[in-house]
Structures are given as structure tokens and as C-alpha cells.
Design an enzyme around this catalytic site. Sequence first.
Site, PDB file in Angstrom:
ATOM      1  N   TRP A  20       0.792  -1.225   0.000  1.00 27.52           N
ATOM      2  CA  TRP A  20       0.000   0.000   0.000  1.00 27.52           C
ATOM      3  C   TRP A  20       0.830   1.284   0.000  1.00 27.52           C
ATOM      4  O   TRP A  20       0.318   2.388  -0.139  1.00 27.52           O
ATOM      5  CB  TRP A  20      -0.970   0.027   1.170  1.00 27.52           C
ATOM      6  CG  TRP A  20      -2.145   0.939   0.965  1.00 27.52           C
ATOM      7  CD1 TRP A  20      -2.397   1.772  -0.082  1.00 27.52           C
ATOM      8  CD2 TRP A  20      -3.251   1.096   1.854  1.00 27.52           C
ATOM      9  NE1 TRP A  20      -3.582   2.442   0.083  1.00 27.52           N
ATOM     10  CE2 TRP A  20      -4.127   2.042   1.274  1.00 27.52           C
ATOM     11  CE3 TRP A  20      -3.583   0.546   3.071  1.00 27.52           C
ATOM     12  CZ2 TRP A  20      -5.313   2.431   1.880  1.00 27.52           C
ATOM     13  CZ3 TRP A  20      -4.763   0.945   3.661  1.00 27.52           C
ATOM     14  CH2 TRP A  20      -5.622   1.872   3.071  1.00 27.52           C
ATOM     15  N   ASP A  21       2.136   1.188   0.133  1.00 33.99           N
ATOM     16  CA  ASP A  21       2.956   2.401   0.172  1.00 33.99           C
ATOM     17  C   ASP A  21       4.318   2.145  -0.455  1.00 33.99           C
ATOM     18  O   ASP A  21       5.341   2.604   0.043  1.00 33.99           O
ATOM     19  CB  ASP A  21       3.109   2.876   1.621  1.00 33.99           C
ATOM     20  CG  ASP A  21       3.675   4.288   1.711  1.00 33.99           C
ATOM     21  OD1 ASP A  21       3.491   5.063   0.755  1.00 33.99           O
ATOM     22  OD2 ASP A  21       4.294   4.613   2.737  1.00 33.99           O
ATOM     23  N   LEU A  22       4.328   1.399  -1.551  1.00 34.29           N
ATOM     24  CA  LEU A  22       5.610   0.967  -2.113  1.00 34.29           C
ATOM     25  C   LEU A  22       6.118   1.987  -3.123  1.00 34.29           C
ATOM     26  O   LEU A  22       5.596   2.116  -4.220  1.00 34.29           O
ATOM     27  CB  LEU A  22       5.476  -0.416  -2.753  1.00 34.29           C
ATOM     28  CG  LEU A  22       6.805  -1.065  -3.136  1.00 34.29           C
ATOM     29  CD1 LEU A  22       7.770  -1.106  -1.954  1.00 34.29           C
ATOM     30  CD2 LEU A  22       6.592  -2.469  -3.666  1.00 34.29           C
TER      31      LEU A  22
END
Length: 314
Positions: free
Chosen positions: A176-178
Site C-alpha cells: 500500500w505504500d511501495l
Amino acid sequence: MDAGLLERGADFLERWGLRQEGAPMNGRVSVVLPVVCPDGRRAALKLQDIDDETAGEGLALRTWDGDGCVHLLAEDAETGTLLLERLHEERPLATVPDVMTATRILAELLARLTALPAPAGLRRLDAITAGLFERLPPVLATLQTAGADDEVRLLKDCAAAVREVADEPGDRLLHWDLHFENVLAADREPWLVIDPKPLAGDPCFELLPALWNRFEEGRLTHRFDLMTEILGVDRERARAWTLGRVLQNSLWRAEEGQALNAEHVAIARTLLGTGGPRRPAPPAPRLPHRQHSVRPTRPADRPAGLTEPGRSAR
């Protein structure tokens, strides 16, 4: 530096028999201490409070078990404290000069992470999308009153795209935050992923952070197509879920009385039809149904090497 987290760190240094060997690194919502374990291994003690962003991080790392990501060595679930494999925090993937090379590395890691089904108990993408549709009408009304017609059309287009895929939210374990600051050089592999904000959903929901980070280097359509090709996902599905991420971030900004993020707007307009030639990707297998809401981070807004950027996605 958060004094409460540092005090907690002193407790865990004693509890786990750790020796601190360097200055604390301060992220937006965490403190990371470089430490040495009793057996001589170098590690990182991550101290943070549990909230919507950090909940489930240990569970996700245990599920991946070091395959493409940092190893979890120990966890105190009550406080969210994590003892992690030490990586080279001074060498994030953002230091790779060519953005296409960096994008390929990131996408190959993402394909490994999203190959696994999400364990029970994580937030779900279907809950997030339902919330977006509930929050959209008042935001549109406010923008219309302000005469922001272009923004209204953009958000309506993003919402229409999400509605096409919302009934199949997926069940894969997502990071979700790559982005390029959340991948660090390592010893056992060239690169490993850190700092998941775990979510159960469709891998197509993962692409926006890697487009937003290093936005100024351009080649957005090529980067988007490369990621969809490596992930083996349908391009139109990836486009729809990426527009959903733009919608999510835009709603946060609008609800706080801020202008929409210009870079997100540019990405959305590119995906909505101004991005040049498109290379189709092979269709992905349909994922079964299976998730609340976290803001992806703006990695360029924090110093390289910190392992917990926190909320900065606007």
C-alpha cells in the site's frame, strides 16, 4: 524526536538484550534505533504507536517471511514495536539514477509480495472504496460551489473508473505504500522492501506511489506500463484502481480545504487519455472478493533512510 518512543526504546533495549550502536533515526510517526542483538546480528528497533497506518505491519512481515522484504526478528504486538533485519538505510532505491531501472526493480519486488493472499484481520479494499463513494458527494458539492469545474469533472471520472472494478476488490496481501524510498539495499538480496501499510486487495491498487515518487522525471506512461507488464495485470484494471488512489488522496485534501495535488491531477489526466501509446498487458486471473483507509506517503518529503514516513500524501 518523540521522547515517549525513546523511553520505550530504552525499555526494549533492556528487555531484548540489545545494544544501541548509533543515533536514532526519526520518521514522521516512528523512531528507529540501530542495534546489535545478543548473538551479534545488526538489527533495527522500530518504535511506533499503533494506528490505522501501522496496524498489521508485523503480521504482513511474518506472512512474507523475508521473501522480497525485510525480515521481522521480533515483535511486541501490544506496542507495535518491531525488531527488524538491518538494511542499508543510506541506499534507498531512489539512489538508482535511471527511473525505469528503479521502476523495474520495484515492480519485480511488488509481484513477489502480492503473490500471497492476505491473512485474516487486515483492512480491506472493498471497505475503502465504499467509504470513497460515501464521501464523494459533499466534496463535489463544495467544489461546485467554488466553481472548480475541472476538479469536479476529474473526480467524477476517477469515481466512474473505480465503480467499474469495485465489485472485485481482490484478496492479495498489499504493501500500500511501495515507492523508491521504501526499498533499501540489503546483503542477502540486492534490494528489500520496508514499511508496509498492509491491506487486502487487488495488486492494481499499488501503483500510484511509484508514479508520484520521482514524478518530475516523467515517463509516467512507460513506468505505468512496465509495472502492469511485470505484475501481469490488466492495464485497464490497473488504470481504474490507480485513479481510485487519486480519488482517495483528492478527497483527503478537499475535506481539509486544500487544493488537489497537482501531480496527482497530472497522473490522473495521463491515465484518462493523454498518455500516448499504450502497451496491453496479459489479463490477470480474477481474484476472489475479500479491507479502511491510509494515506500513501510522499517519499521525497522525508530524509532517505528513515523507515517510517507517516502521513504525507497530499
